[in-house]
Structures are given as structure tokens and as C-alpha cells.
Design a protein around this motif. Sequence first.
Motif, short mmCIF file in Angstrom:
data_model
loop_
_atom_site.label_atom_id
_atom_site.label_comp_id
_atom_site.label_asym_id
_atom_site.label_seq_id
_atom_site.Cartn_x
_atom_site.Cartn_y
_atom_site.Cartn_z
N VAL A 147 44.50 24.09 32.46
CA VAL A 147 43.41 24.10 33.44
C VAL A 147 42.39 25.18 33.09
N GLN A 148 41.27 25.13 33.80
CA GLN A 148 40.22 26.13 33.70
C GLN A 148 40.59 27.37 34.54
N PRO A 149 39.98 28.54 34.25
CA PRO A 149 40.24 29.73 35.07
C PRO A 149 39.72 29.53 36.49
N ALA A 150 40.29 30.27 37.43
CA ALA A 150 39.84 30.26 38.83
C ALA A 150 40.40 31.49 39.52
N ALA A 151 39.66 31.99 40.52
CA ALA A 151 40.10 33.18 41.24
C ALA A 151 39.61 33.12 42.67
N ASN A 152 40.42 33.66 43.58
CA ASN A 152 40.04 33.73 44.99
C ASN A 152 38.77 34.56 45.14
N GLY A 153 37.82 34.05 45.92
CA GLY A 153 36.56 34.76 46.13
C GLY A 153 35.49 34.42 45.13
N GLN A 154 35.81 33.59 44.14
CA GLN A 154 34.83 33.19 43.13
C GLN A 154 34.75 31.66 43.08
N GLY A 155 33.55 31.16 42.77
CA GLY A 155 33.38 29.72 42.60
C GLY A 155 33.68 28.90 43.82
N GLY A 156 33.52 29.48 45.00
CA GLY A 156 33.76 28.74 46.23
C GLY A 156 35.17 28.81 46.77
N TRP A 157 36.07 29.47 46.05
CA TRP A 157 37.47 29.54 46.49
C TRP A 157 37.61 30.55 47.62
N ASP A 158 38.24 30.11 48.73
CA ASP A 158 38.53 31.00 49.84
C ASP A 158 40.03 31.20 50.02
N HIS A 159 40.81 30.81 49.01
CA HIS A 159 42.25 31.05 48.98
C HIS A 159 42.67 31.08 47.52
#
Length: 516
Positions: A147-159
Motif C-alpha cells: 500500500v501507499q503511506p498514510a498517517a493520522n492527521g494527514q491527507g484527510g485521515w482523522d483516525h
Amino acid sequence: MARGGNSFLRRNEPRSAGGKRLVWMLLVIVTSFLMLSFRRLAGGSDFQPGSSRVTVENDINKVLGLIDSKQDELIKWLSDAVRIQSVSVGEMRNNSGLDSAREFYINLAKRVGLDEIKVAGSNPGTVLAKRRGQASKSVLVYVHWDVQPAANGQGGWDHDPFDAQVQGDRLFGRGVSDDKAAAIGWLWVLEQFNKAGVPLSVDIRIMAEGEEEIGSPQLKQVVDMESLEGGFLSGVKYMMVSDGSFVSDRPCVVQGTRGVVHFYVSVSGASRDLHSGTFGGGVYEPLSEMSMLMTSLSDGKGTVMVEGFNEIKYPRIDREELKQFGLDVSAWERQAGTEKATTRVPEALLERVWGSPSVSVHGIRSSADFEAAAISGNANAHFSIRIPAGMNPDEVAEATVRHLTSKFEAFKTPNKLEINVAQKAPGFSVQAGSQLHAAISRAVKRARNVGPENARLGGAIPVAAFLSTANPESEVLVLPIGGRADNAHGHESISRQDLHYGTRTFALILDELSRL
């Protein structure tokens, strides 16, 4: 229809021998018509009278019944897979997560009866798993678990993106659509065949990769080797790439994708960041030079302006094919979140995003802090060129490197330029009308009560080109499970409806292929 036919015959029963022959002729005609109608309602496969066909229908209905009633179990399987942070990209690459995802997938594959399993290539490798059916027909399914990277608080993520959460009719989490829904969905469908006590009628082979998001750097070699006589792919007629997403509100079968070439560029100057008040105007600035290099690549609308690029030949998509798709430009603009597309002519817009080259600059970074009034000692950029099927990625890379080198030399600067071509993947294109295309189309219609549209994707799925090139006698198509609202590389989600219909489609594809 049967009742109407019989009453007609009763009302017109003849008494002569000639009349009796007429009755028998009418009976044969009506019976043939009813058999033909039943065949079409059953999905277009050849009708075979007798108990074996009834058994087949009962078997697939048992499987579909479990799929319909056990969707919460599927959500659990998928959520467990999402929890594994199998990021393959850049500085956020998680090698332990990729290894864990591979082992998780192997264990699930064993659970559902895939008993011939091996890993090809170096870590994280590609899982090759096989389960034999009752017939000699074989089908390949390709999926990927990275998968691609992702983090809480970035890119629309709220969890936490790796803690899948149901919100309304959608499941949110990194990888739920791209591509763990397909990777887990196919195994889960096989589990429902097991629970229903229904044997597979075809051999199924699954190729599950761990580096698709970085362009599948090992996969071409794996595909080429396994396509040789006696290899994992040898003799497989039907090949499905279970990846991508729908291009409209309808499901689709993908007949073509663009390829891609990724570039990383670095310009280095002074050995440290400098005070712009003290040195501004007296030194050659890497960030300014990088900005000019990136600007030289396109016209601001994505059109490639690389010198010599127009000399690289490629086949054009037929405009009539694009007209038939019936693109709603306003809806496309809303999906993109833009007020105006680069063209509002539907077929011209589709040609630009499906069948023409385009440049996108993904980011520019410099060594100096954004808030500091400093001259950066170095600057780095990442951009890509999307290329249509039939355009040679090697020629694209060579022309682009020449272009950047020539532009940089014209600066007559003491700074240093470095260019790294990080990924080269070809495009893919096939014509509709194959047996696989027909079987998938029937399966989608049976699963959703609406047939799929034929579409293309602007993104790259390298494995489709690798498989079709190495196996020219095989039929290869791309079959998405996710919808266009999934936002695969952003705040990613998938609708529960698409999961439900998608897994029904997977089961029905196996049913349809068994009838060919």
C-alpha cells in the motif's frame, strides 16, 4: 410462456394424422424456443439439459447465499489485513510490514485450500499459489498486498489509517480498496466454496505481489520465468488483474491502461544553506534552477513539452470508441474537485487522460526550512510522465534525460545535476470480444443486474502488460472491485455494496469460466 404455449396447443388440437404431425412440429419449435430463452437468462452459457446442470445451479446458489449472509466476516478479514502496515513506498517503506503481510497472505491461502505455494523473487517477493479444480481449465488472478503511506492527521485521515473503520456504508482504511479488497476478497470467496461443500470446476492460480505501488520492479522477471514451459503461468488461458477502480458509477472491464516513467532530479550547489541577504544575487541558486527545469517539462495543462518527444510514435485511441463511453464532464470535474477541465469535449478529455502522454510534477523539496529566508544548498524534485499503450518507456526516459541535461547546461551554472529514472512501466491494451471478456460481463450482470462498461484507465498497472507480452496466447483483462469514489491513494475507502457485489462477481466468474 410455457403455460401460454400449452393452452394454444390445447385450443387447436387437430384430429387428422397431418394435423398431429403439425402439433409435434409446433411442440419442437416451442420447446427449442423455451430452452434458448432459459440459456440466455442463465447468463448466455450453453444449456445442457439434465440433472448435472441443475446441480451446478444449486451449487453456485449455495455459494452466493453464503456470500450474501457473511459480509461481516469479510469485513473482519479485510480489517485484519489492513492492520498490517505493508507500505512499500519511499522513505516510509516498511520491510517488516511487507514480510508480515506476505506471511499473513500465505497462511490465509493455505486455509482456503491453495496447497501449492511458493514465493518468487527477493523480499518481499511474489506469492504464487495454486488450487486444482475438477477440470483442466486454468485461471490466474493477480492481486497485490502493498500500500501507499498514510498517517493520522494527514491527507484527510482523522483516525489511524491502518485501523479500518466502518462509517455509514463505507469502510475506511489504507489499502481497503487498493488492493486488499481484491487480495482478501478472492481468498474469502474460495472459503465460501469450501463452506458450501462446492468443489471448484477450474484450476485457480493466484499471483500476489508486494511491490506494485513502486512499479513492480521484480515482477517482469518473475512473469517471464514462470511463463516458460512447466512454469506457474504456463498453459493458463484466462488471466485477470484484480486491481484498479471503476471509472463511473457502473462496474467496468478495463481493456487498457497507460504506462508510466518516474524521475527523481537533484540540483546541488553550495555545501550549506546560505543567508539570502548576504549571498542573494551572488550565487547560482539550486531551487530556482530546479523550478525552471520543472517548468520546461509541460505547458501547465499536463501536455509534454520535452524536446524530441513528438518523434516517439504510439497508436491513438479511436475517438468513436471514446464517444460511446458518454463521459459527463461536469461529473468528472466534481470528482476532480476542479472548476474547469483542460477541455470540456468529452472524447477529447478521455483521450487526454486515457490515451495521451502527460507530465505531473509531484513535489519539489529544498534543504532550507520553508520559513527561513535562506538560499537552499540543494533541491530535489519528483515527476512522472504517463505514457499511452504502445509508447516505448525507454525512449521516453532517454528523451527526457536529454531534455533536462540540455536545459541545465544552458544555465552555465557551476551547480551539479543528477537524474534518476526510478521506474519504467509500459501501457497495456486489448480488444473486447474475448471469451474471458464475455464470461466476466455475464458474471457482472448476474451479480449486479447491470452489465459492465468497457473502459480504460489513466493509471499504470504494469503486470497487465507483463502478462500479455509473455503469454500472447492468453486472454488478459483488468477487473476492478472498487468504485471511483474510493480515493485510493488519499483518504481511502470502499463501499460495502461494492465489496458485496464484487465478491459475488468473483464467484460467478469462476462459475462462468467452468462453462466455457
